[in-house]
Write a protein that holds these residues in place. Structure first.
Motif, PDB file in Angstrom:
ATOM      1  N   CYS A  25       0.820  -1.217   0.000  1.00 60.22           N
ATOM      2  CA  CYS A  25       0.000   0.000   0.000  1.00 60.22           C
ATOM      3  C   CYS A  25       0.845   1.255   0.000  1.00 60.22           C
ATOM      4  CB  CYS A  25      -0.904   0.033   1.233  1.00 60.22           C
ATOM      5  SG  CYS A  25      -2.293  -1.069   1.104  1.00 60.22           S
ATOM      6  N   SER A  34      -7.984   4.508  -4.592  1.00 60.13           N
ATOM      7  CA  SER A  34      -6.894   4.236  -3.666  1.00 60.13           C
ATOM      8  C   SER A  34      -6.381   5.482  -2.962  1.00 60.13           C
ATOM      9  CB  SER A  34      -5.746   3.538  -4.397  1.00 60.13           C
ATOM     10  OG  SER A  34      -5.247   4.393  -5.410  1.00 60.13           O
ATOM     11  N   ALA A  36      -8.218   7.636  -1.370  1.00 64.02           N
ATOM     12  CA  ALA A  36      -9.305   8.112  -0.519  1.00 64.02           C
ATOM     13  C   ALA A  36      -9.007   8.046   0.963  1.00 64.02           C
ATOM     14  CB  ALA A  36     -10.541   7.278  -0.802  1.00 64.02           C
ATOM     15  N   PRO A  38     -10.286   6.989   4.779  1.00 58.55           N
ATOM     16  CA  PRO A  38     -10.986   5.794   5.238  1.00 58.55           C
ATOM     17  C   PRO A  38     -12.451   6.068   5.526  1.00 58.55           C
ATOM     18  CG  PRO A  38      -9.697   6.735   7.002  1.00 58.55           C
ATOM     19  CD  PRO A  38      -9.364   7.514   5.767  1.00 58.55           C
ATOM     20  N   SER A  52     -18.159   5.473  -0.309  1.00 58.21           N
ATOM     21  CA  SER A  52     -16.967   6.312  -0.184  1.00 58.21           C
ATOM     22  C   SER A  52     -15.852   5.712  -1.034  1.00 58.21           C
ATOM     23  CB  SER A  52     -16.525   6.378   1.273  1.00 58.21           C
ATOM     24  OG  SER A  52     -16.022   5.115   1.677  1.00 58.21           O
ATOM     25  N   ALA A  54     -13.002   4.961  -0.058  1.00 59.95           N
ATOM     26  CA  ALA A  54     -12.351   3.905   0.729  1.00 59.95           C
ATOM     27  C   ALA A  54     -13.118   2.594   0.627  1.00 59.95           C
ATOM     28  CB  ALA A  54     -12.216   4.341   2.186  1.00 59.95           C
ATOM     29  N   SER A  55     -14.443   2.662   0.612  1.00 58.50           N
ATOM     30  CA  SER A  55     -15.223   1.434   0.429  1.00 58.50           C
ATOM     31  C   SER A  55     -14.946   0.840  -0.942  1.00 58.50           C
ATOM     32  CB  SER A  55     -16.722   1.714   0.593  1.00 58.50           C
ATOM     33  OG  SER A  55     -17.020   2.001   1.929  1.00 58.50           O
ATOM     34  N   MET A  57     -12.347   0.904  -2.501  1.00 58.03           N
ATOM     35  CA  MET A  57     -10.995   0.352  -2.489  1.00 58.03           C
ATOM     36  C   MET A  57     -10.973  -1.164  -2.289  1.00 58.03           C
ATOM     37  SD  MET A  57      -7.868   1.566   0.008  1.00 58.03           S
ATOM     38  CE  MET A  57      -8.215   3.281  -0.256  1.00 58.03           C
ATOM     39  N   CYS A 185      -4.356  -0.491   4.048  1.00 58.47           N
ATOM     40  CA  CYS A 185      -4.532   0.402   2.900  1.00 58.47           C
ATOM     41  C   CYS A 185      -5.337   1.629   3.281  1.00 58.47           C
ATOM     42  CB  CYS A 185      -5.182  -0.349   1.746  1.00 58.47           C
ATOM     43  SG  CYS A 185      -4.048  -1.492   0.929  1.00 58.47           S
ATOM     44  N   TRP A 186      -6.379   1.459   4.091  1.00 59.27           N
ATOM     45  CA  TRP A 186      -7.141   2.619   4.542  1.00 59.27           C
ATOM     46  C   TRP A 186      -6.259   3.557   5.353  1.00 59.27           C
ATOM     47  CZ3 TRP A 186     -12.372   0.178   6.503  1.00 59.27           C
ATOM     48  CH2 TRP A 186     -13.160  -0.153   5.396  1.00 59.27           C
ATOM     49  N   HIS A 189      -3.777   5.571   3.211  1.00 62.12           N
ATOM     50  CA  HIS A 189      -4.356   6.617   2.379  1.00 62.12           C
ATOM     51  C   HIS A 189      -5.240   7.593   3.160  1.00 62.12           C
ATOM     52  CE1 HIS A 189      -2.582   4.804  -1.050  1.00 62.12           C
ATOM     53  NE2 HIS A 189      -3.117   3.653  -0.752  1.00 62.12           N
ATOM     54  N   ALA A 190      -5.138   7.549   4.491  1.00 64.52           N
ATOM     55  CA  ALA A 190      -5.894   8.495   5.321  1.00 64.52           C
ATOM     56  C   ALA A 190      -5.292   9.881   5.142  1.00 64.52           C
ATOM     57  CB  ALA A 190      -5.824   8.077   6.790  1.00 64.52           C
TER      58      ALA A 190
END
Length: 191
Positions: A25, A34, A36, A38, A52, A54-55, A57, A185-186, A189-190
């Motif tokens: 990640c 990717s 986004a 979370p 969203s 993130a979802s 993703m 990954c969340w 990318h936060a």
């Protein structure tokens, strides 16, 4: 007398999974889901704005690639997602069975926590999983449920064989691997 091969300690396995997922990640985010924030980063889930980023993703970006590498097998068709009633569902259809990843987006952390607890109460016996999201557990069928901010991630493995992947691993190992990959990954990318 038959001896069984020794297993590495659970902490070692968890640390290895975290390191592998973090490395995958860590690539700079490109355009699309990717990059986004979370789940829970939205100001409100009351207006249906669609899932969203993130979802999204869980079905696109680096997550499917990481899962293919982790399990040594690819889905028979590309993962497909649907959105209904604030629930994003991604289906990974493998030749051996189906993996479902869902993200329930709720208005806030308190509402998500109540939903998480409701799922736990109806799940029968569960095993807590530490260090994953805000709270997590594995159900008797091997599926994993994770609370993270204003969302609840469920990795449903009950339609996979008892042992899945190359090399084969247990359903609970598969679900924890998927949940760990998504959580890292969340976090990567936060904002």
């Amino acid at each position: 007398m038959t001896t069984r091969p020794s297993r590495p300690p659970a902490r070692t396995v968890a640390a290895l999974l975290l390191a592998l997922a973090a490395a995958a990640c860590a690539a700079p985010p490109g355009p699309g889901p990717s990059a986004a924030a979370p789940p829970g980063a939205r100001t409100s889930a009351t207006a249906d704005l669609g899932p969203s980023p993130a979802s999204l993703m869980v079905c696109a970006g680096s997550v499917p690639t990481q899962l293919s590498g982790a399990f040594g097998t690819d889905p028979a068709t590309p993962p497909a997602g649907t959105w209904a009633q604030h629930l994003y569902t991604c289906t990974y259809a493998y030749a051996e069975g189906t993996l479902l990843i869902t993200v329930k987006e709720l208005a806030d952390r308190a509402t998500a926590a109540a939903h998480f607890e409701g799922l736990r109460g109806s799940a029968g016996p569960v095993t807590p999983v530490t260090g994953l999201g805000d709270a997590a557990y594995t159900r008797a069928d091997g599926s994993t449920v994770v609370l993270r901010d204003g969302s609840v991630l469920t990795v449903d493995v009950h339609r996979l064989p008892e042992r899945f992947g190359r090399p084969p691993r247990s359903r609970s190992n598969v679900s924890v691997t998927v949940a760990t990959t998504v959580m890292i990954c969340w976090k990567e990318h936060a904002p």
